[in-house]
Scaffold this motif. Structure first.
Motif: not given
Ligand code: UDP
Length: 242
Positions: A70-86
């Motif tokens: 129930g905590i809204p976050t900026h996270f969308i997905e992990k893209l690779d070892d070093r990167h996230q889509r937010v």
């Protein structure tokens, strides 16, 4: 899907441990985790292989579970070892520290021995300013200087305590005492406050529940050695199914 690397646009922000890039979609950013570590307001610098990957993996494992709690976050997905889509946010320039047990600057400031349990969680605010060394502030300061509204701070405090409840239990189940941690929040284009930034051994104090061994950035800050092993151990515990 292409990787974040390929879609990465203009560098929006470079911090001590991460870079944030624009993407073709104005509502999304790509976050890159670096191997660099700093402490004491960047007076102490270091780097070790695997740090960025480990912090990315730990954060990417925890954020969807926080969302589910129930905590809204900026996270969308992990893209690779070093990167996230937010999701693109404007960061509220107030660092939120939550403490279960006295340690670090709290112990020093108040003369309370490290390891002293607190009878209830303590939420503290600091002004996010490297130039000033993130000074401690209170909510009046943040409101008076326009960094956040009263409503923003009410939401932020409630979410921070919710994160605390979730994480304290989550780590306890994996043999780790969550001593304290730092959160950052951001505002989406529509004004919604969401949890942003990372949750990792860089931003939390983790002590082994049996031995009280430190499994976090204090190994680097205090020249204890074994930081890479401690971070790897925390990734192992975080990803352990219980
Ligand atoms: N923390 C952080 N970034 C900061 C300051 C603190 O992530 O700029 C985290 C730190 O890792 C610890 C908690 O917030 O888990 C409380 O830190 P404290 O205020 O005790 O500061 P320190 O002793 O690290 O200077």
């Amino acid at each position: 899907m292409t990787t974040g690397e390929l879609n990465r646009g203009e560098l929006k922000y470079e911090g001590k441990a991460k870079r944030v890039y624009a993407t073709a979609n104005p509502a999304e950013y790509i976050v890159e985790y670096k191997d660099d570590a700093t402490a004491f307001n960047a007076q102490k610098r270091g780097t070790w292989e695997g740090k960025g990957q480990t912090n990315n993996a730990i954060t990417a494992h925890l954020y969807p579970q926080l969302e589910a709690a129930g905590i809204p976050t900026h996270f969308i997905e992990k893209l690779d070892d070093r990167h996230q889509r937010v999701k693109a946010v404007v960061i509220v320039p107030v660092e939120v520290i939550v403490r279960n047990v006295a340690a670090g600057s709290f112990s020093k400031r108040l003369g309370i021995e490290e390891g002293t349990p607190l009878s209830r969680p303590v939420v503290e605010y600091c002004y996010k300013s490297d130039a000033l060394g993130d000074p401690l502030i209170n909510s009046d300061t943040a409101i008076a200087l326009g960094w956040a509204t009263q409503e923003d701070l009410k939401t932020i405090r409630e979410l921070a305590l919710k994160v605390r409840d979730f994480l304290t239990d989550y780590f306890a189940q994996r043999g780790v005492r969550l001593i304290d941690f730092k959160l950052e929040f951001g505002k989406l284009a529509d004004g919604e406050i969401v949890l942003a930034d990372e949750i990792s051994p860089d931003t939390c104090r983790f002590w082994d529940a049996t031995t009280n061994e430190k499994l976090d950035k204090d190994r680097f800050r205090r020249d204890l050695g074994g930081e890479a092993e401690a971070y790897a151990e925390m990734l192992r515990r975080v990803t352990t199914e219980v």
